[in-house]
Scaffold this active site. Structure first.
Site, PDB file in Angstrom:
ATOM      1  N   TYR A  87       0.831  -1.206   0.000  1.00 12.82           N
ATOM      2  CA  TYR A  87       0.000   0.000   0.000  1.00 12.82           C
ATOM      3  C   TYR A  87       0.868   1.259   0.000  1.00 12.82           C
ATOM      4  O   TYR A  87       0.696   2.148  -0.843  1.00 12.82           O
ATOM      5  CB  TYR A  87      -0.915  -0.012   1.222  1.00 12.82           C
ATOM      6  CG  TYR A  87      -1.893   1.141   1.263  1.00 12.82           C
ATOM      7  CD1 TYR A  87      -3.028   1.136   0.460  1.00 12.82           C
ATOM      8  CD2 TYR A  87      -1.693   2.218   2.111  1.00 12.82           C
ATOM      9  CE1 TYR A  87      -3.935   2.184   0.490  1.00 12.82           C
ATOM     10  CE2 TYR A  87      -2.596   3.274   2.156  1.00 12.82           C
ATOM     11  CZ  TYR A  87      -3.707   3.253   1.339  1.00 12.82           C
ATOM     12  OH  TYR A  87      -4.594   4.295   1.366  1.00 12.82           O
ATOM     13  N   LYS A  93       1.613   3.919  -3.233  1.00 14.36           N
ATOM     14  CA  LYS A  93       1.332   5.351  -3.083  1.00 14.36           C
ATOM     15  C   LYS A  93       2.592   6.181  -3.329  1.00 14.36           C
ATOM     16  O   LYS A  93       2.548   7.231  -3.978  1.00 14.36           O
ATOM     17  CB  LYS A  93       0.784   5.626  -1.681  1.00 14.36           C
ATOM     18  CG  LYS A  93      -0.587   5.027  -1.405  1.00 14.36           C
ATOM     19  CD  LYS A  93      -1.667   5.706  -2.211  1.00 14.36           C
ATOM     20  CE  LYS A  93      -3.055   5.286  -1.746  1.00 14.36           C
ATOM     21  NZ  LYS A  93      -4.123   5.957  -2.516  1.00 14.36           N
TER      22      LYS A  93
END
Length: 253
Positions: free
Chosen positions: A157, A161
């Protein structure tokens, strides 16, 4: 005050340093600028859209998404809606033409979309949208990211990002604003049990540990207020504290 790190501005905002909010909004209105919003059906996007429409700071607001949204309030009747297929986004380049400011609130989770689906949405769709936006004339691009985003992270994650942040920076927008909020305090329409537990805990301690969470309205208002002021660098990263401070300034009295 702002801290310079590897060519980027890490913002730490003093709420008392800016002029009157109404004056800033009127200044933007006079420039007759337009904007688009990606992810207007999501939690941040919905609040951001509502704030933008209420303030009437843009001459035209365009929503770019996979489906048309329905609004009962007449305040939304002048919105332009562009329905696109994110799998064939290059075929919809016209939807990204002629906007001065772009807000990207696209995002999903691995639990909801699977690993491949998460990467496709949070990286591929976001990056391609940014590419089309700059090609279409967008000068200021806002990206909702997350606290801890880092392209070198071992966590998918945070790595994803961080990667998309770095790749969009490389596109060369005149101004690129990255927002890294902590846990968002919001009542989602969809069920995310672990997040619900975290929100209840963080909401209770947010006044004591403000870096752990943030109301979603603060993120939306920070995006808007940051649009109203001049940037100090081509790329600026706003961590949770800076977002909270800008959100307070951007709150309508």
């Amino acid at each position: 005050m702002a801290y310079l790190l590897t060519g980027q501005i890490i913002c730490d905002v003093n709420p008392g340093q800016w002029m009157d909010l109404d004056a800033l909004e009127n200044n933007l209105k006079q420039k007759n600028k337009t904007c688009f919003i990606l992810g207007a059906s999501g939690e941040t996007g919905k609040v951001l859209l509502k704030e933008i429409v209420e303030r009437k700071i843009f001459s035209k607001v365009t929503l770019i998404g996979r489906r048309k949204l329905n609004f009962e309030d007449q305040a939304f009747e002048n919105l332009v809606q562009e329905v696109v297929d994110f799998e064939k986004l290059e075929d919809y380049a016209a939807a990204f033409q002629g906007h001065d400011v772009g807000y990207c609130c696209l995002g999903t989770t691995k639990a909801k979309a699977g690993t491949e689906g998460f990467i496709r949405v949070d990286h591929d769709y976001v990056l391609k949208s940014a590419e089309l936006a700059i090609a279409g004339g967008c000068t200021h691009f806002h990206l909702q990211s997350t606290k801890g985003a880092n392209k070198a992270s071992s966590f998918l994650y945070l790595k994803t990002k961080g990667q998309v942040e770095a790749e969009i920076e490389g596109l060369g927008f005149e101004r690129f604003s990255i927002y890294r909020p902590a846990v968002l305090l919001v009542n989602r329409e969809e069920s995310r049990p672990a997040e619900w537990v975290a929100q209840r805990f963080l909401g209770a301690v947010s006044s004591i540990l403000p870096t752990m969470s943030i109301p979603i309205t603060s993120v939306a208002r920070a995006m808007i207020f940051n649009t109203l002021i001049e940037g100090k660098s081509k790329t600026e990263i706003l961590e949770n504290k800076a977002i909270a401070n800008l959100g307070k300034i951007g709150e309508k009295q």
